[in-house]
Design a protein around this motif. Structure first.
Motif, short mmCIF file in Angstrom:
data_model
loop_
_atom_site.label_atom_id
_atom_site.label_comp_id
_atom_site.label_asym_id
_atom_site.label_seq_id
_atom_site.Cartn_x
_atom_site.Cartn_y
_atom_site.Cartn_z
N ALA A 32 10.64 56.92 66.94
CA ALA A 32 10.68 58.16 65.60
C ALA A 32 12.45 58.06 65.50
O ALA A 32 12.54 58.46 64.18
CB ALA A 32 10.11 59.34 65.90
N HIS A 33 13.11 57.91 66.48
CA HIS A 33 14.60 57.99 66.28
C HIS A 33 15.48 56.96 66.73
O HIS A 33 16.52 57.17 66.85
CB HIS A 33 14.96 59.60 66.87
CG HIS A 33 14.20 60.81 66.85
ND1 HIS A 33 14.27 61.38 65.41
CD2 HIS A 33 13.32 61.45 67.40
CE1 HIS A 33 13.12 62.15 65.51
NE2 HIS A 33 12.66 62.29 66.63
N ALA A 34 15.13 55.77 66.93
CA ALA A 34 15.78 54.70 67.08
C ALA A 34 17.01 54.69 66.32
O ALA A 34 17.89 53.80 66.67
CB ALA A 34 15.00 53.49 67.34
N VAL A 90 15.80 54.22 80.85
CA VAL A 90 16.46 54.97 79.87
C VAL A 90 15.87 55.13 78.64
O VAL A 90 15.53 54.21 78.10
CB VAL A 90 18.00 54.34 79.91
CG1 VAL A 90 18.76 55.09 78.98
CG2 VAL A 90 18.36 54.35 81.43
N ARG A 91 16.01 56.69 78.24
CA ARG A 91 15.51 56.89 77.03
C ARG A 91 16.54 57.42 75.93
O ARG A 91 16.28 57.49 74.87
CB ARG A 91 14.33 58.12 76.85
CG ARG A 91 13.04 57.44 77.73
CD ARG A 91 12.45 56.52 76.85
NE ARG A 91 11.06 55.64 77.59
CZ ARG A 91 11.22 54.87 78.29
NH1 ARG A 91 12.40 53.97 78.24
NH2 ARG A 91 10.23 53.98 78.86
N MET A 108 9.74 63.59 77.03
CA MET A 108 9.44 63.99 75.70
C MET A 108 11.05 64.01 75.14
O MET A 108 11.91 64.19 75.65
CB MET A 108 9.08 65.50 75.50
CG MET A 108 8.86 66.07 74.37
SD MET A 108 8.29 67.69 73.99
CE MET A 108 6.69 67.55 75.21
N LEU A 109 11.31 63.39 73.95
CA LEU A 109 12.34 63.22 73.53
C LEU A 109 12.12 63.15 71.83
O LEU A 109 11.65 62.39 71.30
CB LEU A 109 13.09 62.21 73.72
CG LEU A 109 14.71 61.70 73.07
CD1 LEU A 109 15.52 62.79 73.79
CD2 LEU A 109 15.10 60.52 73.62
N ASP A 110 12.83 64.09 71.14
CA ASP A 110 12.98 64.09 69.78
C ASP A 110 14.21 64.79 69.08
O ASP A 110 14.79 65.39 69.85
CB ASP A 110 11.46 64.67 69.27
CG ASP A 110 11.27 65.88 69.63
OD1 ASP A 110 10.52 66.62 69.12
OD2 ASP A 110 11.87 66.58 70.60
#
Length: 285
Positions: A32-34, A90-91, A108-110
């Protein structure tokens, strides 16, 4: 899952490393945020909210993350960015001219607007580590359902944020409360004391720089009364500490307790012998 003190220390580490500094680049490895690019924005602050991390940058943007079971954030010299970034777990990478923050195995990452953080943390109850912690609201939340066990009520982050199994098991032991006690079987004073004790222990751990129950500097892996001490003698009475599941899936956890100090074995305890965790501890008789 990391508890409130560990998340607080993570936020502090990120804040000290990045606050006030201009980001030279970002790499958010979630679909979603690449394509998001935070370069040119300055980090304003990094704050904890219960078990969530809110990394606020200029332009009404917050990088929201949750560590879940395996996640971590570390700050390294920026020269290590490419080497660290090759790890498949790694995210996220956020870097300045001198430092790189690496989010590894994040649960979770956004990205959200800072003005709309309520979308991701608005469901949480009062944060035990918040300077503006509201004990009256926290108490009201925990006692709102008298049929739940006190453990389930405290672990529900919608009631009070920051308590995990450690900071539930240890206050329950200190107050002599069985973890399977229904909320309705306790007085509001008892529940209030439990929350106050949990907050005190969390603050102690933040100040010590590590999860600690006793606050003693000479204690390492066994700095607890019951949590993680299955199969070992209770430090108060000598009875073997036991562990048993509590709650229902998918929220089911395990809880440690002393049958003597806390009013009997768990209803989910089958009574079979339990071995200590780890190979360096000797089993109690």
């Amino acid at each position: 899952m990391p508890e409130g003190d560990a998340v607080w220390r993570t936020a502090r580490r990120l804040h000290q490393g990045l606050a006030g500094r201009l980001l030279e680049g970002s790499d958010l490895r979630v679909p979603a945020h690449a394509t998001a690019d935070l370069a040119g924005r300055r980090t304003l602050e990094v704050v904890p909210r219960g078990k969530h991390l809110l990394h606020r940058v200029e332009g009404d943007v917050t990088v929201h993350s949750h560590l879940r079971m395996e996640g971590s954030w570390r700050v390294h010299p920026v020269a290590r960015r490419h080497a660290l970034g090759r790890r498949h777990t790694v995210r996220a990478l956020l870097w300045t001219g001198t430092r790189v923050a690496v989010g590894d195995s994040l649960g979770m990452l956004d990205l959200v607007r800072t003005s709309e953080e309520h979308r991701v943390v608005g469901h949480l109850g009062p944060d035990l580590l918040d300077p503006g912690y509201d004990p009256v609201l926290a108490l009201a939340n925990v006692v709102s359902d008298l049929t739940r066990t006190i453990t389930e009520a405290c672990l529900d982050q919608r009631n009070v944020a920051g308590m995990g199994t450690i900071f539930t098991a240890e206050p329950l032991f200190l107050l002599g409360i069985n973890p399977w006690t229904r909320v309705g079987e306790l007085t509001e004073e008892q529940v209030g004391d439990l929350l106050t004790t949990a907050r005190r222990l969390l603050v102690l751990s933040c100040r010590a720089g590590r999860t600690t129950i006793t606050g003693r500097g000479d204690v390492n892996e066994d700095d607890a009364w019951v949590h993680g001490r299955v199969g070992l003698p209770c430090k108060r009475c000598g009875t073997t500490v036991r562990v048993a599941p509590i709650g229902v899936q998918p929220q089911q956890r395990v809880m440690f307790s002393c049958p003597t100090c806390q009013g009997g074995r768990a209803p989910t305890d089958d009574g079979r012998p339990q071995s200590p965790l780890g190979h360096r501890r000797e089993r109690s008789s």
